[in-house]
Design a protein around this motif. Structure first.
Motif, PDB file in Angstrom:
ATOM      1  N   ARG A   1      -8.436   3.702  -4.777  1.00  0.00           N
ATOM      2  CA  ARG A   1      -7.058   3.700  -5.232  1.00  0.00           C
ATOM      3  C   ARG A   1      -6.857   2.965  -6.550  1.00  0.00           C
ATOM      4  O   ARG A   1      -7.524   1.976  -6.826  1.00  0.00           O
ATOM      5  CB  ARG A   1      -6.174   3.042  -4.170  1.00  0.00           C
ATOM      6  CG  ARG A   1      -6.091   3.800  -2.861  1.00  0.00           C
ATOM      7  CD  ARG A   1      -5.243   3.077  -1.856  1.00  0.00           C
ATOM      8  NE  ARG A   1      -5.005   3.887  -0.671  1.00  0.00           N
ATOM      9  CZ  ARG A   1      -5.814   3.917   0.389  1.00  0.00           C
ATOM     10  NH1 ARG A   1      -6.902   3.149   0.406  1.00  0.00           N
ATOM     11  NH2 ARG A   1      -5.542   4.693   1.420  1.00  0.00           N
ATOM     12  N   ARG A   2      -5.874   3.473  -7.323  1.00  0.00           N
ATOM     13  CA  ARG A   2      -5.369   2.675  -8.440  1.00  0.00           C
ATOM     14  C   ARG A   2      -4.716   1.421  -7.874  1.00  0.00           C
ATOM     15  O   ARG A   2      -4.169   1.438  -6.758  1.00  0.00           O
ATOM     16  CB  ARG A   2      -4.337   3.458  -9.242  1.00  0.00           C
ATOM     17  CG  ARG A   2      -4.940   4.555 -10.096  1.00  0.00           C
ATOM     18  CD  ARG A   2      -3.898   5.302 -10.881  1.00  0.00           C
ATOM     19  NE  ARG A   2      -3.106   6.194 -10.032  1.00  0.00           N
ATOM     20  CZ  ARG A   2      -2.403   7.224 -10.488  1.00  0.00           C
ATOM     21  NH1 ARG A   2      -2.382   7.488 -11.771  1.00  0.00           N
ATOM     22  NH2 ARG A   2      -1.719   7.990  -9.671  1.00  0.00           N
TER      23      ARG A   2
ATOM     24  N   SER B   1      -1.391   7.366  -1.309  1.00  0.00           N
ATOM     25  CA  SER B   1      -2.591   7.199  -2.128  1.00  0.00           C
ATOM     26  C   SER B   1      -3.847   7.442  -1.299  1.00  0.00           C
ATOM     27  O   SER B   1      -3.838   7.306  -0.074  1.00  0.00           O
ATOM     28  CB  SER B   1      -2.633   5.792  -2.722  1.00  0.00           C
ATOM     29  OG  SER B   1      -2.720   4.813  -1.698  1.00  0.00           O
ATOM     30  N   THR B   2      -4.905   7.809  -1.994  1.00  0.00           N
ATOM     31  CA  THR B   2      -6.194   8.020  -1.334  1.00  0.00           C
ATOM     32  C   THR B   2      -7.264   7.211  -2.045  1.00  0.00           C
ATOM     33  O   THR B   2      -7.190   7.009  -3.256  1.00  0.00           O
ATOM     34  CB  THR B   2      -6.587   9.507  -1.351  1.00  0.00           C
ATOM     35  OG1 THR B   2      -6.592   9.969  -2.719  1.00  0.00           O
ATOM     36  CG2 THR B   2      -5.613  10.345  -0.541  1.00  0.00           C
ATOM     37  N   PRO B   3      -8.264   6.728  -1.311  1.00  0.00           N
ATOM     38  CA  PRO B   3      -9.306   5.899  -1.940  1.00  0.00           C
ATOM     39  C   PRO B   3     -10.253   6.735  -2.788  1.00  0.00           C
ATOM     40  O   PRO B   3     -10.421   7.932  -2.519  1.00  0.00           O
ATOM     41  CB  PRO B   3     -10.021   5.290  -0.734  1.00  0.00           C
ATOM     42  CG  PRO B   3      -9.757   6.233   0.400  1.00  0.00           C
ATOM     43  CD  PRO B   3      -8.416   6.833   0.137  1.00  0.00           C
TER      44      PRO B   3
ATOM     45  N   GLY C   1      -0.558   3.722  -5.089  1.00  0.00           N
ATOM     46  CA  GLY C   1      -1.740   2.891  -4.997  1.00  0.00           C
ATOM     47  C   GLY C   1      -1.439   1.576  -4.319  1.00  0.00           C
ATOM     48  O   GLY C   1      -0.556   1.487  -3.469  1.00  0.00           O
TER      49      GLY C   1
ATOM     50  N   VAL D   1      -9.829  -0.287  -3.343  1.00  0.00           N
ATOM     51  CA  VAL D   1      -9.374  -0.267  -4.735  1.00  0.00           C
ATOM     52  C   VAL D   1     -10.505   0.140  -5.673  1.00  0.00           C
ATOM     53  O   VAL D   1     -11.665  -0.238  -5.483  1.00  0.00           O
ATOM     54  CB  VAL D   1      -8.845  -1.666  -5.112  1.00  0.00           C
ATOM     55  CG1 VAL D   1      -8.697  -1.820  -6.612  1.00  0.00           C
ATOM     56  CG2 VAL D   1      -7.518  -1.918  -4.408  1.00  0.00           C
TER      57      VAL D   1
ATOM     58  N   LEU E   1       0.841  -1.189   0.000  1.00  0.00           N
ATOM     59  CA  LEU E   1       0.000   0.000   0.000  1.00  0.00           C
ATOM     60  C   LEU E   1       0.874   1.235   0.000  1.00  0.00           C
ATOM     61  O   LEU E   1       1.682   1.452   0.914  1.00  0.00           O
ATOM     62  CB  LEU E   1      -0.912   0.009   1.228  1.00  0.00           C
ATOM     63  CG  LEU E   1      -1.762   1.272   1.425  1.00  0.00           C
ATOM     64  CD1 LEU E   1      -2.735   1.464   0.264  1.00  0.00           C
ATOM     65  CD2 LEU E   1      -2.510   1.203   2.749  1.00  0.00           C
TER      66      LEU E   1
ATOM     67  N   CYS F   1      -7.746  -1.161   1.680  1.00  0.00           N
ATOM     68  CA  CYS F   1      -7.129  -0.876   0.380  1.00  0.00           C
ATOM     69  C   CYS F   1      -8.029  -0.020  -0.506  1.00  0.00           C
ATOM     70  O   CYS F   1      -7.545   0.804  -1.274  1.00  0.00           O
ATOM     71  CB  CYS F   1      -6.786  -2.195  -0.322  1.00  0.00           C
ATOM     72  SG  CYS F   1      -5.476  -3.111   0.513  1.00  0.00           S
TER      73      CYS F   1
END
Length: 318
Positions: A77-78, A73-75, A111, A151, A69, A149
């Motif tokens: 996420r790539r 990154s922020t949700p 991501g 995603v 992780l 996560c």
């Protein structure tokens, strides 16, 4: 996009030094454990990345994965699912081509990256490893790797290196037929796209390339036969024989000193003819497997991966 071919150059001297233990060695030496491996070089740690082990449910049992992780990154996420190489018979989640690459992708996307510990031949043969990769990808797309996560399945890519690229391409082609969330980007590093028919290099192995890294028609089909368990190869085992019009946008990379480049280039030609969006990066001065050198002081490997990740970020979107 047309191939971005770099001008020819001699093998990077730091790479030649790193593979010095392979010169003069044969496949028999490898199979009989007669190659003394030097200590694994220390890799630079990547700040801002946390990782943990997990498993996903697959058709042949649980599939171990390592999740990375990127904390920046922020949700939503790539995300990217990655398959290491190792000639279908070797490799693990700790090798640089798995762990080193995954850390950098997670940080640079930024991501989530899921590295797949797919089952290895000859104990597990086709299509079992492809099933493991599909299971891992679908688990990520369905949010089964954990709410933390978060995603975005619309920005989820798939990739691999060498044999792992073969599995990634095979899995991507399989999922286009039924998956509600197929890969949105496919990254194939020095891939084996037709290990049976090639095409193969028209010149002999260059002196700078160790025999064990020159996967030509005298070497690769025999290894692939072990992956197949001695059975004939059907279209599901040969990415070049698949429905290439269904491929997502795809990046294909080749090394200057490798025997798989002709089949990778042919695969790109076939995919473009089928209407695919294909970009190629031909990396000068390197051998097959150059991503195994990322983070260990080999500038040409780090620069190549940085260039590949520029493509991945653009393709998966912001």
């Amino acid at each position: 996009t047309s191939p971005q071919k770099e001008s020819a150059m001699s093998l990077d001297p730091t790479i030649r030094q790193r593979v010095a233990h392979l010169y003069g060695k044969t496949l028999a030496d490898l199979l009989n454990d007669r190659i003394a491996l030097p200590p694994e070089p220390e890799r630079e740690s990547v700040e801002g990345v946390v990782s943990w082990q997990d498993t996903v449910e697959g058709p042949h049992g649980d599939v171990p994965v390592r999740i990375y992780l990127g904390e920046a990154s922020t949700p939503p996420r790539r995300a990217f699912v990655w398959c290491h190489g190792g000639a279908w018979m070797r490799g693990d989640l700790d090798m640089a081509e798995a762990d080193g690459v995954s850390q950098r992708v997670a940080a640079d996307l930024p991501g989530v990256v899921v590295s797949v510990d797919y089952r290895l031949a000859p104990a597990h043969t086709h299509p079992v490893p492809i099933g493991d990769v599909v299971a891992a990808f679908e688990a990520v797309a369905e949010g089964a790797i954990g709410r933390a996560c978060a995603v975005d399945p619309a920005r989820l890519g798939l990739g691999g290196a060498s044999a792992g690229a073969h599995l990634a391409a095979s899995a991507a082609l399989a999922m286009t037929n039924w998956s509600a969330a197929p890969p949105r980007a496919l990254f194939l590093a020095y891939p084996a796209t037709d290990p049976v028919s090639g095409p193969w290099p028209e010149t002999d192995r260059p002196e700078v390339c160790p025999e064990l890294l020159w996967f030509d028609e005298r070497f690769l089909p025999g290894i692939f036969w072990m992956y197949l368990g001695g059975a004939p190869a059907d279209a599901t085992a040969i990415p070049a024989a698949g429905a290439l019009e269904k491929l997502p946008p795809t990046l294909i990379t080749t090394a200057e000193y490798e025997a798989l480049a002709p089949q990778a280039e042919r695969f790109a030609e076939l995919a473009r003819a089928a209407g695919g969006r294909i970009e190629m990066h031909a990396i000068a001065g390197v051998l097959h497997g150059y991503l195994n050198l990322v983070g260990s002081g080999i500038a040409v490997a780090d620069e190549a991966l940085h260039r590949h990740l520029d493509w991945l970020r653009r393709t998966l979107g912001s």
